[in-house]
Each structure stands twice: as C-alpha cells, then as structure tokens.
Enzyme design. Structure first.
Site, PDB file in Angstrom:
ATOM      1  N   LYS A 242       8.026  -0.797  12.956  1.00 10.14           N
ATOM      2  CA  LYS A 242       7.981  -0.403  11.298  1.00 10.14           C
ATOM      3  C   LYS A 242       8.588   0.770  10.977  1.00 10.14           C
ATOM      4  O   LYS A 242       9.417   0.873   9.913  1.00 10.14           O
ATOM      5  CB  LYS A 242       6.189  -0.207  11.145  1.00 10.14           C
ATOM      6  CG  LYS A 242       5.865   0.085   9.820  1.00 10.14           C
ATOM      7  CD  LYS A 242       4.281  -0.146   9.936  1.00 10.14           C
ATOM      8  CE  LYS A 242       3.492   1.210  10.587  1.00 10.14           C
ATOM      9  NZ  LYS A 242       3.457   1.102  11.827  1.00 10.14           N
ATOM     10  N   GLU A 355       1.847   5.389   8.653  1.00  8.70           N
ATOM     11  CA  GLU A 355       0.455   5.591   9.088  1.00  8.70           C
ATOM     12  C   GLU A 355      -0.431   6.030   8.119  1.00  8.70           C
ATOM     13  O   GLU A 355      -1.199   6.952   8.148  1.00  8.70           O
ATOM     14  CB  GLU A 355       0.424   6.484  10.422  1.00  8.70           C
ATOM     15  CG  GLU A 355       1.273   5.803  11.701  1.00  8.70           C
ATOM     16  CD  GLU A 355       0.896   4.330  11.989  1.00  8.70           C
ATOM     17  OE1 GLU A 355      -0.353   4.176  11.792  1.00  8.70           O
ATOM     18  OE2 GLU A 355       1.821   3.786  12.645  1.00  8.70           O
TER      19      GLU A 355
END
Length: 484
Positions: A242, A355
């Site tokens: 990611k 995140e």
C-alpha cells in the site's frame, strides 16, 4: 469476441450454467463474467457494460468520419428481457449497435414480440426444423436443420476453457513491475521530465501512471474532478504494498507535473515512511507523522488556513474553481489591461493520509478537518487520499460520498474487499502491488500491477533486471536536481 447473456435463473441453472467456464464470458474490459440471471448481477455487469458503450459512443463521435473498430466485439443475447426494465441501456438497444462493436440477439417465442431494430430473423419451431427468414433485411425464407445440442456439452466447454490464446497470455497482468519499467525507459533522463512539465494541462487532468493491466497496457489514475476524483480511498492489508503504491503514484505526479501544478502533503501515522522517501521533491509541502506530538495541532490549523486562503484568492480574482484560477495565472504574461492576473500559483494539493484508522483513533479531531476537505475540496483543488487496512467503520458518510475512486490492493478478507469494491475480488490477490481500481458505479474496474520504486537504480549495470528499476531515494533526488 466476448459474450453477455441475460437469462432467467431457471434457464441459467438448467442450460447455461456450464457456459460460465467459457473464456468468452469473462469480459476483458470489465473483469467480470457476462452471465446475468438476477438483479444484483444486472446492476454490476450491465451498469459497467453500459458505461463501456457510452465511452465507445463518445469515441465514435470524436473520430468523425474516421472508421473505428472496437475490440472486443460483444455478442449480447437477451433471453429474459425483464432484466432490462428501467435500465439506461434500453436507449442504446433502440439504435443500431453494430458501430459500437455489439451484435444483439433477441430470443422470443413470437416474432411479433421482437423489436423493430431486428434485421435478421431465424425461426426454430422445434429441434429438427428451422428457417432463416431474413438476413440483414433481405428476405430469404431458407429452411435448414438445426445442429443438435452436444450430448457432452459440459465436457466440451471444459476443454475449450483450458485453451489459452498466445496473445492473451502475452498480455496478462505482469507478475512484478519496476517504476521505470512501467514508463518503458531505462534511465531517469529518458523520462524527459522538463518536457512533461511544460506540456502538462492540470486544468484538464492530473493523471498519474500507476501500473499495467497487461504488457505495455497502461493504467492511469486521475483525481481531477473531471476524471476519477476529487477524493479516493485506498485499502490494503499488511504486505500488500500500500505505501509503495502511494509512493509510485506520487512520484508519477512529480514526473508529469511541475510544483506549480501539484503539491503534496503527507499525513503518515506509520512514522514517516512515505514522507522520508519524497521529502526531496520540490512538490513536497510538508509531513505530519505520529512522531510530531504538538505538531498535530499546528497541522490542523495549517490545513484550515490553506482552505481559507484558497477561498479568499478565488474571491479576489473572481473565479470559482482551481481550473479557472490556474488558467488565469498561466495567462498572466498576456497582461491585458482590464484583467487582474494572479501573481502566485495554487497547485492541486494532494493530501495523503496513510493508516487513516490509526490517525482517527489517536487524533479524532483530525476527522472533522478531513471531512471539511472532502466536502469543499472539489472546487478548491484539494484532493484527499485516505489509506487504511480495514475500511469498515473508519470512513464517515461524507468522505465516502465524495470518494469516487477506490483502490483495493490485497485485502485481509472478503468482507473488507466487499466494503471497498462491492466485490470479493481483492481478497484473492496474492502479489504485492497488485490491485483493483474502481471508479463510481463500475465506470472503471481495472486489475493492475503497480510499479515498484524501492530497488537500486543502476542504469550502467549489465544485469538487465537492475537496469530498469529506480531507487525511490536516488530517483527523487534526481528529479530535484533536474528542477534546480
């Protein structure tokens, strides 16, 4: 050639179920199967097919007198037309669709029930007699004996399903891809970054190359409000790549657009990994990390101040959007006496939160500011990218409503994949850096392999594999030096 069939559930179970094995029913452009036998499949497959045809119609219009041949050619078989009820594709079915690369086959018990668009007619009263009544409006009344159904049809379909066409194999999604390999160059210099900056048109597009769907088959992500934007959600479990994907995307923006056109602000709650990679870029406007402590409050104030500043500047120069403002700024050298030109650029600001779930848990007040960005950022040229491992329960309705783009790398499970893509596909990904791009209601649905920027850059090396890769730290430094 690809097949799409609209069927009743009963017909699917009794006759058509084995046909799902045929590779022609796996739609190349849409990455889904073309067997539609309930309303859910109609909404997913038919909506995507309709969007595909609208794009083809636009391409046909733009081509003018130039002949266009679309591939793949679709065979659309309509056995159960109740699945068409109220759908937008009916407006296309009322026209000749052959120019769009579509052949439509209607199946009715009575010829009187067929639409007027039918130009060829076959009558089959039973399994032993048939008649070709007309072919492309030419009346024939030609009798024939229909081929009998194969007794071992399921076995035949399985054999056909195992055949692999060489061109398809060659054009499969690559197992891995480097950053420079996806641009099909071997050195940073070959990217001709200066020329890209000069010819960029950020008032129309801010697309960045994010990978390949097949060999030399590029996939672009464009968060411009006229493209896939203005905002986006990115999902991926640990080890999915990611952060590396986000790095590749942002470097791609830096390759194609100058710092006047694009700015980047990174909110990284993993300790500054992305920020540490990109901080040498002239586009880099700052970073907020979980190591900042008191800096978080300042960052919140800075984001709010940036939104307020942009609104004031728009009002000052009488414009309503970032596109109008930057168009006026780039015309400043014309110096028309009755026009008030901006003196400073306002780049599209890409605000990336890696995140996001951790950020929300630790600094909940940040959510309010990001919600404000999602709500008013469209016209102000502020684009929000929220990345998280588990999207469920993390993103509020306002952010979700303004995030047309979804990127799903490998997800932890089917539920997480369904949450982001509305399909379970991302739960079955195994390669790091591989993912799905979904825009809107399946306007775009692409499987791709993203380029990786984290291996040594050595264009002089004899090893061919190391010739075409770019270390993100060295490559970013190179971009900065070019700018200087």
């Amino acid at each position: 050639m690809n097949f799409i069939s609209l069927l009743s559930r009963k017909a699917y179970q009794e006759t058509w179920q084995n046909w799902r094995l045929l590779p022609h029913f796996k739609l190349q452009e849409l990455n889904m199967r073309g067997l539609i036998y309930n309303e859910k499949l109609r909404d997913i497959v038919l909506n995507s097919f309709y969007q595909c045809l609208i794009k083809r119609k636009q391409s046909l219009k733009e081509a003018g007198r130039e002949k266009v041949q679309f591939s793949p050619h679709y065979i659309l078989t309509i056995v159960d037309d109740t699945l068409l009820s109220g759908h937008g594709i009916n407006e296309l079915l009322a026209e000749d669709m052959s120019e769009l690369g579509v052949t439509v086959i209607w199946c009715k018990e009575d010829a009187n029930q067929l639409p007027e668009t039918v130009v060829s007619l076959v009558a089959i009263p039973n399994t032993t007699n048939g008649q070709l009544i007309s072919d492309h409006t030419v009346y024939l009344a030609k009798p024939f004996v229909p081929y009998p159904a194969l007794p071992d049809l399921a076995v035949s379909l399985i054999k056909l399903a195992n055949l692999t066409h060489l061109e398809v194999e060659k054009n499969a999604v690559p197992e891995s891809l480097s950053l420079l390999e996806q641009y099909e160059v071997k050195t940073v210099e070959a990217l001709e970054i200066g020329q890209r900056w000069e010819t960029a048109q950020p008032n129309k597009s801010i697309k960045s190359l994010i990978g390949w769907r097949g060999k030399s088959d590029d996939v672009y992500w464009d968060l411009h409000e006229r493209g896939h934007g203005p905002h986006a959600l990115v999902g991926g479990t640990t080890g999915s790549g990611k952060s590396e994907f986000l790095t590749t995307y942002l470097i791609g923006l830096a390759i194609n657009f100058s710092p006047e056109d694009i700015g980047m602000l990174i909110i990284d709650w993993k300790g500054g990994g992305i920020a540490n990679t990109l901080d040498k870029l002239p586009h880099f406007m700052g970073a907020i990390t979980n190591l900042d402590g008191a800096g978080t409050a300042r960052a919140l104030a800075s984001i709010k101040a940036e939104l307020d500043k942009r609104q004031r500047e728009f009002a000052r120069y009488g414009v309503n959007s970032i596109n109008d403002y930057m168009s006026l700024y780039k015309q400043r050298h014309e110096s028309k006496p009755d026009v008030n030109y901006p003196k400073k650029p306002l780049p599209h600001l890409i605000l990336v939160s890696d995140e996001f779930a951790e950020l929300k848990a630790n600094v909940p007040e940040f959510l309010d500011e990001l919600t404000s960005v999602a709500r008013i950022g469209r016209s102000l040229g502020v684009h929000l990218i929220l990345a998280t491992q588990k999207p469920s329960g993390v993103v509020n309705d306002q952010i979700e409503a303004n995030s047309r783009s979804k990127i799903a790398l490998k997800m932890a499970g089917v539920q997480d994949s369904n949450e982001l893509l509305k399909t379970p596909d991302a739960a079955h990904i195994t390669n790091p850096g591989r993912g799905y791009l979904r825009v809107g209601e399946n306007e775009v649905y692409d499987l791709f392999q993203s380029g990786y920027a984290g291996v040594p850059y050595d264009p002089e090396a004899e090893n061919e594999a190391s010739k075409i890769v770019l270390n993100s730290q060295v490559g970013v430094g190179g971009l900065n030096n070019n700018e200087r």
